[in-house]
Design a protein around this motif. Sequence first.
Motif, PDB file in Angstrom:
ATOM      1  N   GLN A   6       0.840  -1.185   0.000  1.00 32.38           N
ATOM      2  CA  GLN A   6       0.000   0.000   0.000  1.00 32.38           C
ATOM      3  C   GLN A   6       0.877   1.237   0.000  1.00 32.38           C
ATOM      4  O   GLN A   6       1.717   1.415   0.887  1.00 32.38           O
ATOM      5  N   GLN A   7       0.710   2.083  -0.978  1.00 35.71           N
ATOM      6  CA  GLN A   7       1.506   3.296  -1.033  1.00 35.71           C
ATOM      7  C   GLN A   7       1.058   4.264   0.054  1.00 35.71           C
ATOM      8  O   GLN A   7      -0.137   4.490   0.264  1.00 35.71           O
ATOM      9  N   ASP A   8       2.002   4.833   0.746  1.00 34.64           N
ATOM     10  CA  ASP A   8       1.761   5.851   1.766  1.00 34.64           C
ATOM     11  C   ASP A   8       2.058   7.204   1.142  1.00 34.64           C
ATOM     12  O   ASP A   8       3.197   7.508   0.822  1.00 34.64           O
ATOM     13  N   PRO A   9       1.045   8.063   0.962  1.00 32.80           N
ATOM     14  CA  PRO A   9       1.290   9.322   0.269  1.00 32.80           C
ATOM     15  C   PRO A   9       2.266  10.224   0.990  1.00 32.80           C
ATOM     16  O   PRO A   9       2.860  11.113   0.391  1.00 32.80           O
ATOM     17  N   THR A  10       2.473  10.031   2.285  1.00 34.87           N
ATOM     18  CA  THR A  10       3.436  10.867   3.008  1.00 34.87           C
ATOM     19  C   THR A  10       4.847  10.349   2.848  1.00 34.87           C
ATOM     20  O   THR A  10       5.789  10.985   3.317  1.00 34.87           O
ATOM     21  N   SER A  11       4.997   9.183   2.210  1.00 38.71           N
ATOM     22  CA  SER A  11       6.320   8.569   2.111  1.00 38.71           C
ATOM     23  C   SER A  11       6.868   8.572   0.687  1.00 38.71           C
ATOM     24  O   SER A  11       7.788   7.848   0.374  1.00 38.71           O
ATOM     25  N   THR A  12       6.270   9.365  -0.185  1.00 39.58           N
ATOM     26  CA  THR A  12       6.760   9.451  -1.545  1.00 39.58           C
ATOM     27  C   THR A  12       7.823  10.519  -1.642  1.00 39.58           C
ATOM     28  O   THR A  12       8.003  11.331  -0.746  1.00 39.58           O
ATOM     29  N   PHE A 136      18.386   4.202   5.697  1.00 37.13           N
ATOM     30  CA  PHE A 136      18.488   5.609   6.058  1.00 37.13           C
ATOM     31  C   PHE A 136      17.858   6.548   5.021  1.00 37.13           C
ATOM     32  O   PHE A 136      17.855   7.761   5.210  1.00 37.13           O
ATOM     33  N   ALA A 137      17.330   5.994   3.927  1.00 36.67           N
ATOM     34  CA  ALA A 137      16.551   6.819   3.006  1.00 36.67           C
ATOM     35  C   ALA A 137      15.296   7.287   3.741  1.00 36.67           C
ATOM     36  O   ALA A 137      14.648   6.499   4.435  1.00 36.67           O
ATOM     37  N   PRO A 138      14.925   8.544   3.619  1.00 38.58           N
ATOM     38  CA  PRO A 138      13.859   9.077   4.489  1.00 38.58           C
ATOM     39  C   PRO A 138      12.467   8.542   4.210  1.00 38.58           C
ATOM     40  O   PRO A 138      11.643   8.465   5.119  1.00 38.58           O
ATOM     41  N   HIS A 139      12.184   8.141   2.961  1.00 39.58           N
ATOM     42  CA  HIS A 139      10.837   7.698   2.597  1.00 39.58           C
ATOM     43  C   HIS A 139      10.904   6.219   2.221  1.00 39.58           C
ATOM     44  O   HIS A 139      11.366   5.858   1.143  1.00 39.58           O
ATOM     45  N   HIS A 140      10.438   5.382   3.114  1.00 41.84           N
ATOM     46  CA  HIS A 140      10.671   3.951   2.982  1.00 41.84           C
ATOM     47  C   HIS A 140       9.974   3.333   1.781  1.00 41.84           C
ATOM     48  O   HIS A 140      10.543   2.470   1.106  1.00 41.84           O
ATOM     49  N   HIS A 141       8.730   3.735   1.518  1.00 37.76           N
ATOM     50  CA  HIS A 141       8.029   3.141   0.378  1.00 37.76           C
ATOM     51  C   HIS A 141       8.723   3.482  -0.933  1.00 37.76           C
ATOM     52  O   HIS A 141       8.854   2.628  -1.813  1.00 37.76           O
ATOM     53  N   ALA A 142       9.156   4.711  -1.062  1.00 39.26           N
ATOM     54  CA  ALA A 142       9.827   5.109  -2.299  1.00 39.26           C
ATOM     55  C   ALA A 142      11.103   4.309  -2.502  1.00 39.26           C
ATOM     56  O   ALA A 142      11.404   3.856  -3.614  1.00 39.26           O
ATOM     57  N   PHE A 172      20.129   5.506  18.068  1.00 35.26           N
ATOM     58  CA  PHE A 172      19.292   6.563  17.502  1.00 35.26           C
ATOM     59  C   PHE A 172      18.199   6.985  18.480  1.00 35.26           C
ATOM     60  O   PHE A 172      17.849   8.172  18.548  1.00 35.26           O
ATOM     61  N   ALA A 173      17.667   6.042  19.240  1.00 35.16           N
ATOM     62  CA  ALA A 173      16.682   6.400  20.264  1.00 35.16           C
ATOM     63  C   ALA A 173      17.312   7.294  21.332  1.00 35.16           C
ATOM     64  O   ALA A 173      16.683   8.233  21.825  1.00 35.16           O
ATOM     65  N   THR A 174      18.555   7.015  21.670  1.00 30.50           N
ATOM     66  CA  THR A 174      19.260   7.824  22.668  1.00 30.50           C
ATOM     67  C   THR A 174      19.509   9.229  22.160  1.00 30.50           C
ATOM     68  O   THR A 174      19.364  10.219  22.895  1.00 30.50           O
ATOM     69  N   MET A 175      19.871   9.361  20.890  1.00 35.90           N
ATOM     70  CA  MET A 175      20.172  10.679  20.336  1.00 35.90           C
ATOM     71  C   MET A 175      18.921  11.488  19.998  1.00 35.90           C
ATOM     72  O   MET A 175      18.995  12.710  19.850  1.00 35.90           O
ATOM     73  N   LYS A 176      17.782  10.823  19.852  1.00 31.31           N
ATOM     74  CA  LYS A 176      16.565  11.493  19.372  1.00 31.31           C
ATOM     75  C   LYS A 176      16.201  12.757  20.162  1.00 31.31           C
ATOM     76  O   LYS A 176      15.858  13.786  19.557  1.00 31.31           O
ATOM     77  N   PRO A 177      16.250  12.750  21.511  1.00 35.64           N
ATOM     78  CA  PRO A 177      15.875  13.970  22.233  1.00 35.64           C
ATOM     79  C   PRO A 177      16.854  15.128  22.043  1.00 35.64           C
ATOM     80  O   PRO A 177      16.544  16.267  22.421  1.00 35.64           O
ATOM     81  N   TYR A 178      18.008  14.849  21.466  1.00 31.30           N
ATOM     82  CA  TYR A 178      19.052  15.866  21.335  1.00 31.30           C
ATOM     83  C   TYR A 178      19.134  16.473  19.935  1.00 31.30           C
ATOM     84  O   TYR A 178      19.994  17.312  19.676  1.00 31.30           O
ATOM     85  N   VAL A 179      18.274  16.028  19.035  1.00 35.21           N
ATOM     86  CA  VAL A 179      18.313  16.528  17.660  1.00 35.21           C
ATOM     87  C   VAL A 179      16.951  17.075  17.278  1.00 35.21           C
ATOM     88  O   VAL A 179      15.926  16.762  17.901  1.00 35.21           O
ATOM     89  N   ALA A 180      16.927  17.894  16.228  1.00 37.84           N
ATOM     90  CA  ALA A 180      15.668  18.441  15.737  1.00 37.84           C
ATOM     91  C   ALA A 180      14.793  17.326  15.181  1.00 37.84           C
ATOM     92  O   ALA A 180      15.305  16.357  14.607  1.00 37.84           O
ATOM     93  N   PRO A 181      13.475  17.429  15.339  1.00 39.30           N
ATOM     94  CA  PRO A 181      12.602  16.396  14.790  1.00 39.30           C
ATOM     95  C   PRO A 181      12.676  16.372  13.272  1.00 39.30           C
ATOM     96  O   PRO A 181      12.897  17.408  12.634  1.00 39.30           O
ATOM     97  N   PRO A 182      12.508  15.192  12.662  1.00 31.29           N
ATOM     98  CA  PRO A 182      12.579  15.104  11.192  1.00 31.29           C
ATOM     99  C   PRO A 182      11.355  15.748  10.553  1.00 31.29           C
ATOM    100  O   PRO A 182      10.315  15.914  11.207  1.00 31.29           O
ATOM    101  N   PRO A 183      11.450  16.089   9.279  1.00 31.65           N
ATOM    102  CA  PRO A 183      10.286  16.632   8.572  1.00 31.65           C
ATOM    103  C   PRO A 183       9.149  15.614   8.519  1.00 31.65           C
ATOM    104  O   PRO A 183       9.359  14.404   8.657  1.00 31.65           O
ATOM    105  N   GLN A 187      10.510   8.575   7.872  1.00 30.75           N
ATOM    106  CA  GLN A 187      10.331   7.419   8.741  1.00 30.75           C
ATOM    107  C   GLN A 187      11.646   7.024   9.402  1.00 30.75           C
ATOM    108  O   GLN A 187      12.723   7.225   8.849  1.00 30.75           O
ATOM    109  N   ALA A 188      11.535   6.428  10.583  1.00 30.28           N
ATOM    110  CA  ALA A 188      12.710   6.074  11.378  1.00 30.28           C
ATOM    111  C   ALA A 188      13.484   4.945  10.713  1.00 30.28           C
ATOM    112  O   ALA A 188      12.905   3.910  10.353  1.00 30.28           O
ATOM    113  N   PRO A 189      14.801   5.088  10.541  1.00 33.77           N
ATOM    114  CA  PRO A 189      15.590   4.047   9.867  1.00 33.77           C
ATOM    115  C   PRO A 189      15.456   2.645  10.452  1.00 33.77           C
ATOM    116  O   PRO A 189      15.333   1.672   9.690  1.00 33.77           O
TER     117      PRO A 189
END
Length: 286
Positions: A6-12, A136-142, A172-183, A187-189
């Motif tokens: 199923q294509q996720d329109p937010t992941s294109t 590590f590509a940001p959009h997994h479905h694409a 990555f879970a440990t670093m998450k509170p210390y970095v800006a949220p992703p756009p 999706q999380a790697p």
Amino acid sequence: MSQQTQQDPTSTTDPADPADRALKDRHRAMWALGDYPAVAREVIADLGPVLVAAAGVTADDRVLDVAAGSGNVAVPAARTGAAVVASDLTPELLEVGRREAGDEGLRLEWQQADAEALPYADAEFDVVLSCVGVMFAPHHHAAADELVRVCRPGGRIGLVSWTPEGFVGQLFATMKPYVAPPPAGVQAPPLWGREEHVAELLGDRVTDVRAERRTLEVDAFADAAGFRDFFKRCYGPTIAAYRGLAEDPGRTAALDAELLDLARRFATGPDGAMGWEYLLLTAQRA
């Protein structure tokens, strides 16, 4: 694995979109920080041969390594005699791989490419691989769509991905509170380290799926501080996290402490050795 993808329109992804170009530029710059080839060479080198063997690469194959970095899969694949293309978003990593492969006398192609918009024809490759790369590509479905598209029917797809529960997922879970949220839509790697997530991405376009959680034994560091200092110096995402804290010594010290605790929790012995869990997944293009 019978469900339809199923294509996720937010992941294109749209390479012509300015926001997507800016996101990819940030990713490219992040992976050029530090010395990722040292990570590939000194810490995770064993993963490449594992994936090449699991995918059954032979001298008769045309192979694509997606998000190849400096070639920790592409180079072992080339050693089999296969015709190999190593593609990555970050040209600085490809240049290191090109030089090191040349020193070994190996011939393979090195091409800058976006994993979400690969510049290759449909069904061009017999084997499509990625070792802790395409995750590590940001959009997994694409990205998954591209893995399938460039693999010929009957060809093989092979992936190694860090699991969410394993050491790198927890890094990555440990670093998450210390970095800006992703756009939005990114999706999380470590989701690629969950078999059910990859099953949803690939759907019924693949058959003969084999997935196994394994552990990479890492003995490159004398102790937890050795790990932390190496990753602060060499690993792009960690370097980027610390750069964002440059004006906040308190939070810098807090991240220092949390990374030490993380390495100690995953220690398998008193000598600094750790176990890093990953998912090894292979499938055949339907």
